[in-house]
Write a protein that holds these residues in place. Structure first.
Motif, PDB file in Angstrom:
ATOM      1  N   LEU A 119      42.864  51.689 -67.243  1.00 38.24           N
ATOM      2  CA  LEU A 119      42.361  51.382 -65.689  1.00 38.24           C
ATOM      3  C   LEU A 119      41.959  52.620 -64.725  1.00 38.24           C
ATOM      4  O   LEU A 119      42.852  53.632 -64.520  1.00 38.24           O
ATOM      5  N   MET A 120      40.871  52.661 -64.415  1.00 40.89           N
ATOM      6  CA  MET A 120      40.302  53.772 -63.766  1.00 40.89           C
ATOM      7  C   MET A 120      40.824  53.555 -62.194  1.00 40.89           C
ATOM      8  O   MET A 120      40.952  52.380 -61.556  1.00 40.89           O
ATOM      9  N   PRO A 121      40.785  54.534 -61.325  1.00 39.78           N
ATOM     10  CA  PRO A 121      41.423  54.657 -59.963  1.00 39.78           C
ATOM     11  C   PRO A 121      40.271  53.840 -59.104  1.00 39.78           C
ATOM     12  O   PRO A 121      39.165  53.574 -59.653  1.00 39.78           O
ATOM     13  N   PRO A 122      40.634  53.016 -57.903  1.00 39.52           N
ATOM     14  CA  PRO A 122      39.793  52.088 -57.056  1.00 39.52           C
ATOM     15  C   PRO A 122      38.488  53.065 -56.833  1.00 39.52           C
ATOM     16  O   PRO A 122      38.650  54.174 -56.160  1.00 39.52           O
ATOM     17  N   GLY A 123      37.546  52.486 -57.064  1.00 43.91           N
ATOM     18  CA  GLY A 123      36.042  52.830 -56.532  1.00 43.91           C
ATOM     19  C   GLY A 123      35.510  54.216 -57.388  1.00 43.91           C
ATOM     20  O   GLY A 123      34.341  54.266 -56.669  1.00 43.91           O
ATOM     21  N   ARG A 124      36.402  54.946 -57.801  1.00 46.81           N
ATOM     22  CA  ARG A 124      35.672  56.180 -58.187  1.00 46.81           C
ATOM     23  C   ARG A 124      34.672  56.400 -59.087  1.00 46.81           C
ATOM     24  O   ARG A 124      33.749  56.957 -59.491  1.00 46.81           O
ATOM     25  N   GLN A 148      39.719  57.772 -73.340  1.00 45.91           N
ATOM     26  CA  GLN A 148      39.978  58.189 -74.842  1.00 45.91           C
ATOM     27  C   GLN A 148      40.832  59.217 -74.709  1.00 45.91           C
ATOM     28  O   GLN A 148      41.908  59.566 -75.759  1.00 45.91           O
ATOM     29  N   GLU A 149      41.020  60.049 -73.797  1.00 46.63           N
ATOM     30  CA  GLU A 149      41.883  61.174 -73.670  1.00 46.63           C
ATOM     31  C   GLU A 149      43.583  60.602 -73.367  1.00 46.63           C
ATOM     32  O   GLU A 149      44.530  61.357 -73.666  1.00 46.63           O
ATOM     33  N   ASN A 150      43.490  59.432 -73.188  1.00 40.93           N
ATOM     34  CA  ASN A 150      44.811  58.450 -72.945  1.00 40.93           C
ATOM     35  C   ASN A 150      45.039  57.654 -74.105  1.00 40.93           C
ATOM     36  O   ASN A 150      45.782  56.529 -73.660  1.00 40.93           O
ATOM     37  N   ASN A 151      44.509  57.843 -75.223  1.00 40.19           N
ATOM     38  CA  ASN A 151      44.867  57.139 -76.394  1.00 40.19           C
ATOM     39  C   ASN A 151      44.328  55.492 -76.049  1.00 40.19           C
ATOM     40  O   ASN A 151      44.965  54.578 -76.567  1.00 40.19           O
ATOM     41  N   ARG A 239      46.665  46.120 -74.351  1.00 43.81           N
ATOM     42  CA  ARG A 239      47.370  46.875 -73.690  1.00 43.81           C
ATOM     43  C   ARG A 239      46.334  47.645 -72.456  1.00 43.81           C
ATOM     44  O   ARG A 239      45.340  48.041 -72.839  1.00 43.81           O
ATOM     45  N   VAL A 240      46.928  47.706 -71.407  1.00 45.61           N
ATOM     46  CA  VAL A 240      45.987  48.458 -70.411  1.00 45.61           C
ATOM     47  C   VAL A 240      47.081  49.329 -69.512  1.00 45.61           C
ATOM     48  O   VAL A 240      48.052  48.928 -69.115  1.00 45.61           O
ATOM     49  N   GLY A 241      46.612  50.635 -69.665  1.00 43.35           N
ATOM     50  CA  GLY A 241      47.467  51.623 -69.136  1.00 43.35           C
ATOM     51  C   GLY A 241      46.594  52.279 -67.814  1.00 43.35           C
ATOM     52  O   GLY A 241      45.523  51.964 -67.465  1.00 43.35           O
ATOM     53  N   GLU A 242      47.404  53.155 -67.219  1.00 41.13           N
ATOM     54  CA  GLU A 242      46.750  53.649 -65.809  1.00 41.13           C
ATOM     55  C   GLU A 242      47.511  54.933 -65.807  1.00 41.13           C
ATOM     56  O   GLU A 242      48.676  55.363 -66.272  1.00 41.13           O
ATOM     57  N   GLU A 243      47.095  55.788 -64.775  1.00 40.99           N
ATOM     58  CA  GLU A 243      47.734  56.982 -64.466  1.00 40.99           C
ATOM     59  C   GLU A 243      49.181  56.781 -63.842  1.00 40.99           C
ATOM     60  O   GLU A 243      49.288  55.911 -63.177  1.00 40.99           O
ATOM     61  N   TRP A 247      51.991  50.352 -68.174  1.00 41.29           N
ATOM     62  CA  TRP A 247      51.207  49.465 -68.899  1.00 41.29           C
ATOM     63  C   TRP A 247      51.478  48.071 -68.842  1.00 41.29           C
ATOM     64  O   TRP A 247      52.693  47.346 -68.626  1.00 41.29           O
ATOM     65  N   LEU A 248      50.433  47.352 -69.100  1.00 42.62           N
ATOM     66  CA  LEU A 248      50.206  45.827 -68.903  1.00 42.62           C
ATOM     67  C   LEU A 248      50.135  45.481 -70.288  1.00 42.62           C
ATOM     68  O   LEU A 248      49.160  46.096 -71.159  1.00 42.62           O
ATOM     69  N   ASN A 249      50.847  44.521 -70.958  1.00 41.00           N
ATOM     70  CA  ASN A 249      50.800  44.257 -72.317  1.00 41.00           C
ATOM     71  C   ASN A 249      50.490  42.698 -72.541  1.00 41.00           C
ATOM     72  O   ASN A 249      50.612  41.864 -71.796  1.00 41.00           O
TER      73      ASN A 249
END
Length: 269
Positions: A119-124, A148-151, A239-243, A247-249
């Motif tokens: 998940l990318m940060p808001p609006g960037r 990709q850098e975050n698997n 799965r969805v990860g973010e900074e 993680w959401l599974n």
């Protein structure tokens, strides 16, 4: 590699463009990518007419000259005998580049087992002129590399309020208890051809599709998640990860809703 450029065939890996070409300097192109089924542009799943219409409408919107569509059709049909994926790129000069490529080697595995998304940060990271498929893909290109850098194999783009819009390469699908959700088309994401055909097909099956804005709170209620585009068809997201490592599974790949989405291609092959 065989490709068609401005009315001629080439078999080299380079293309010559003027140094002041707007497509080179600014990404001033519009393009479409399509999957060719059974080496046939007229196969109902190829959606050749829809891809051509989208290109034509984009050129009208941008007031760019159109290529010779008859030549484009002939060239695309020739390349469709070699490649399962075609990309048609239109330049502001009326020139067009048609290239082909193979399907991703791990596509079947992704469809079966699912992928991770980031998940990318808001609006960037949002596409330029998102309602058009322009060649200015710097934001999703960067987002995909961060993923990709975050698997993760796919990036999810968001608006300034953090609402989920689309992935770097496709449209989002969520579901719970037999009902489906897609982010509303607000002009901030591409109304994908696959998305539109899937929506119409599901409605014919009597399935409910919601168009609510995708806040993180809404997404947390989903039982499954997937993304679609012309090249990959439908791929589950597990799965969805973010900074920060959150993680959401989801149990996306092992669900009847995912099987229903995938059934569109099974039924129409």
């Amino acid at each position: 590699m065989l490709y068609w450029w401005d009315g001629q065939w080439f078999e080299q890996d380079v293309i010559q463009l003027p140094v002041h070409e707007p497509g080179l300097l600014y990404g001033a192109t519009v393009f479409t990518t399509l999957r060719v089924y059974q080496q046939c542009l007229d196969h109902p799943l190829t959606h050749w007419a829809d891809h051509g219409d989208r290109l034509g409408q984009s050129l009208v919107s941008l007031q760019w000259p159109a290529p010779d569509w008859g030549q484009v059709d002939q060239a695309a049909r020739h390349l469709s005998q070699r490649y399962p994926i075609l990309r048609l790129t239109c330049f502001p000069t009326g020139q067009i580049l048609i290239t082909g490529r193979e399907l991703a080697q791990d596509l079947e595995q992704r469809q079966k087992s699912g992928i991770n998304a980031w998940l990318m940060p808001p609006g960037r990271y949002q596409r330029s002129l998102a309602e058009l498929k322009t060649g200015n893909y710097l934001a999703p290109w960067l987002a995909q590399r961060i993923a990709q850098e975050n698997n993760a194999q796919e990036a999810i783009l968001t608006d300034v309020n953090g609402h989920w819009l689309e992935t770097a390469t496709g449209n989002l699908w969520g579901w719970r208890e037999g009902e489906f959700f897609t982010p509303p088309l607000t002009g901030q994401q591409l109304p994908g051809i696959t998305l539109q055909h899937l929506q119409r097909w599901l409605k014919k099956q009597g399935v409910t599709i919601h168009g609510d804005r995708w806040s993180k709170d809404l997404v947390r209620t989903f039982q499954g998640l997937a993304y679609s585009n012309s090249g990959v068809e439908i791929v589950p997201i597990n799965r969805v990860g973010e900074e920060g490592g959150y993680w959401l599974n989801f149990a996306s790949a092992q669900s009847r809703e995912y099987d229903l989405l995938a059934g569109y291609w099974v039924m129409n092959r």
